[in-house]
Design an enzyme around this catalytic site. Sequence first.
Site, short mmCIF file in Angstrom:
data_model
loop_
_atom_site.label_atom_id
_atom_site.label_comp_id
_atom_site.label_asym_id
_atom_site.label_seq_id
_atom_site.Cartn_x
_atom_site.Cartn_y
_atom_site.Cartn_z
N GLY A 194 0.80 -1.22 0.00
CA GLY A 194 0.00 0.00 0.00
C GLY A 194 0.83 1.27 0.00
N SER A 195 0.55 2.22 -0.88
CA SER A 195 1.40 3.39 -1.00
C SER A 195 0.89 4.33 -2.09
CB SER A 195 2.83 2.96 -1.30
OG SER A 195 2.82 1.90 -2.23
#
Length: 237
Positions: A194-195
Amino acid sequence: LNMKNIDISWRRYLLPNINKEGWKFFGIFAAITALLAMIWTPLGVIGTVCTIWCYYFFRDPERVTPEIKDVVVSPADGTVQMITKVKAPEELEMGDAEFTRVSVFMSVFNVHVNRAPAEGTITKAVYVPGKFLNATLDKASKDNERQLLAMRTASGKEIVFVQIAGLIARRILCFAEPGSNYQAGERFGLIRFGSRLDVYLPEGVEPQVCVGQTMVAGETVIANMSSGAAAVEGVIR
């Protein structure tokens, strides 16, 4: 393009290729699952679900990048989270020129392999340690851990793209370095769990995507730097 080389079989969806960086994590998940199954069957079931998720997290599908001069494609799968006018990150020392920043947010369910947004040569690469705030926040572009990359495109324009760690992401992998040459859509790194990816378009280049739009890394066209097209607007239907 030879369509015979495009895999459209069931395997592409059920057993996709995974990035080499993912095999060790898949092995760890699988080993833990085996131990949990020996302790208690329901735990083994939960572990199996997590192992399958790990496999799909690191999937690395082939992409078809449009061969268009001066094209800028999305460097990440995800959703356009914001579009704003800003200066380049100060760590790159690129002066006061104004850029248009297109931010693509990746959830834990997106493909996390990152791809070069344009054809060109990396001129600067700066790693900046930082926090792990929610990547949807605007201040994540200045406060979070991030990898900054400046590129001189084949046509001589300057663009910037940035890997930003998020609330869950704890590891940025970047294989690009000054002097590296890339074609648009080539793999250059990934972020685990996630990013966000930011692309900075040079002044006078307007994005051809809208906030909320779904992006496909290496395929979705963010802009054509030689077209002179106006920024587009979208409507939810």
